[in-house]
Design an enzyme around this catalytic site. Structure first.
Site, PDB file in Angstrom:
ATOM      1  N   GLU A 210       1.237  -1.021   0.026  1.00 55.95           N
ATOM      2  CA  GLU A 210      -0.154   0.046   0.469  1.00 55.95           C
ATOM      3  C   GLU A 210       1.203   0.989  -0.040  1.00 55.95           C
ATOM      4  OE1 GLU A 210      -2.935  -0.029  -0.687  1.00 55.95           O
ATOM      5  OE2 GLU A 210      -3.693  -2.210   0.010  1.00 55.95           O
ATOM      6  N   CYS A 244      -2.470   9.362   2.665  1.00 55.04           N
ATOM      7  CA  CYS A 244      -1.787   8.972   1.264  1.00 55.04           C
ATOM      8  C   CYS A 244      -2.119   9.015   0.386  1.00 55.04           C
ATOM      9  CB  CYS A 244      -1.716   7.090   1.581  1.00 55.04           C
ATOM     10  SG  CYS A 244      -2.781   6.597   1.929  1.00 55.04           S
TER      11      CYS A 244
END
Length: 456
Positions: A210, A244
């Site tokens: 990720e 993110c």
């Protein structure tokens, strides 16, 4: 003192003894995890305040509350997820039963980052536990208070042979990656993700990465400008931009640029006050190194709003940069901070073409009312996931898998996707012994003709 190698081997023995497999154990472990969070909720608030100056509202909505929802959703559906999945068979397999068994990998490693130090450590762990794995969690050393509290809570709640937290600096990560895990789940930068993948290849260990990237927010000329501004400001400056999937830059149609900038400035003041640096609930930058890096971007373009900073408190105001070009330093890497560069376009095709030339982002946000254009953006551009007329909100739906593509990562999680990520899909064919179809065997002319007819 127990070594990392011993911890991994003890977990492997615990797993191989079948201690994690049955439904009741998995359910009880998830319930214990939730009780742990409930019991220590005040301490969690304090730790997140210490590490990032997170307000209780932000700590609950983006970390604690998210985990409660994820655990509840998993508990509600776990029994169904664990059931073998029946599949159909072709006529050549008449008499057989075919299904997929969801088998846990074994001993899993979760390496989590500092920006959401509780949520991003435990959200993958929920999937790993649900799938029947043992879990080693390595939290970020940069969020020291949360890391320490997480280690203490887990130690008091679970057998370390089942679930444990290993704290440490960069060397600890390196030692962990030398071990033979059955699955590795990493959340962090693309640069470190490459290192993790390279180390995992030593043992051919499957990985989920990720990562991140420069996630654009495209604002078209027919967008609801007031709502677009409100949702972009919320998505960008939550956690001081240290998210993110935060909009990394705004790409706005030149006809509505002025209105958007004006509205964004209005909402920055509404959310964070006229002096954000004096707002006791405004999130700080994690450390001095990141503070200096982000501050370096403020020399690009024209400072349109914000720009003030306090090194002592490690805070940087929500900042908007105008007159930015693709060659500026702020456009060369993920910002991961409260700085929002703005670029403009004359038609959406131009914007889509330019974005398509960049690395694939983790998220993309399009603001506009034309359904055909919405679909064109979705179909033409590759990105991990995203929202139409909103930012970040897609993460909160457990039915939507979350993950990157290309440079922004590989693999997905949240909800059932977390369960599947930590499960090997084992294919099983159960053959009948009541009869035996002869034409699959050699030596039969009739069999050859039948096979040709069936498999043509």
């Amino acid at each position: 003192m127990t070594t990392i190698n011993q911890i991994v081997e003890e977990q492997r023995a615990f797993y191989q003894n079948g201690n994690t497999r049955d439904y009741q154990t998995r359910r009880a472990s998830l319930e214990s995890l939730k009780r742990m969070l409930k019991k220590h909720e005040k301490e969690i608030y304090h730790a997140l305040r210490s590490d990032l100056n997170k307000s209780e509202h932000e700590a609950y909505t983006t970390e604690i509350g998210f985990l409660y929802s994820e655990i509840d959703f998993t508990l509600k559906n776990l029994m169904n997820w664990m059931e073998p999945t029946k599949v159909t068979a072709p006529i050549t397999h008449k008499g057989t039963k075919n299904y997929i068994v969801h088998e846990p990998y074994g001993v899993s490693l979760i390496i989590s980052p500092w920006n959401y130090p509780l949520q991003l450590a435990l959200a993958p762990a929920i999937g790993a536990i649900a799938a029947g794995n043992c879990v080693v969690i390595k939290p970020s050393e940069h969020a020291k208070a949360t890391s320490s509290l997480l280690a203490s809570m887990i130690k008091r709640t679970f057998d370390p042979s089942y679930i444990t937290v290993i704290e440490g600096e960069k060397e600890t990560n390196q030692e962990l990656l030398r071990q033979r895990f059955d699955y590795i789940f990493f959340t962090g930068s693309t640069e470190v993700g490459r290192i993790v993948m390279k180390q995992a290849s030593t043992h051919l260990t499957p990985v989920t990465l990720e990562l991140g990237g420069k996630s654009p927010a495209i604002v078209d000329k027919d967008a609801n400008i007031n709502l677009a501004a409100k949702r972009i400001v919320w998505g960008k400056f939550t956690n001081a931009g240290q998210t993110c999937v935060a909009p990394d830059y705004v790409y706005v149609h030149e006809k509505v640029k002025f209105k958007l900038l004006k509205a964004m400035k209005k909402y920055i003041k509404s959310f964070y006050g006229k002096e954000p640096l004096n707002n006791p609930d405004y999130t700080k930058i994690i450390n001095e190194s990141h503070f200096d890096r982000i501050l370096g971007y403020l020399t690009d373009g024209t400072l349109l709003h914000g720009g003030n900073a306090d090194k002592q408190s490690l805070m940087i105001e929500p900042t908007i940069l105008d007159k930015i070009s693709w060659d500026d330093s702020v456009m060369q890497e993920e910002i991961f901070g409260p700085v929002l560069p703005v670029l403009s376009f004359t038609n959406v095709e131009e914007a889509v073409e330019m974005i398509s030339k960049q690395e694939k982002p983790l998220a993309l946000y399009y603001f506009g009312e034309n359904i055909k254009t919405q679909e064109q953006v979705i179909q033409y551009l590759s990105f991990g996931g995203g929202s139409i007329n909103d930012t970040i909100f897609h993460l909160a739906n457990p039915h939507l898998p979350f993950g990157g593509v290309g440079n922004s990562g590989m693999g997905q999680y949240h909800g059932q996707s977390s369960f599947k990520t930590f499960s090997h899909q084992k294919s099983i064919l159960k053959q009948s012994t009541k009869f035996d179809v002869p034409f699959r065997y050699p030596g039969s002319k009739l069999g050859k003709a039948v096979i040709k007819r069936i498999m043509k």
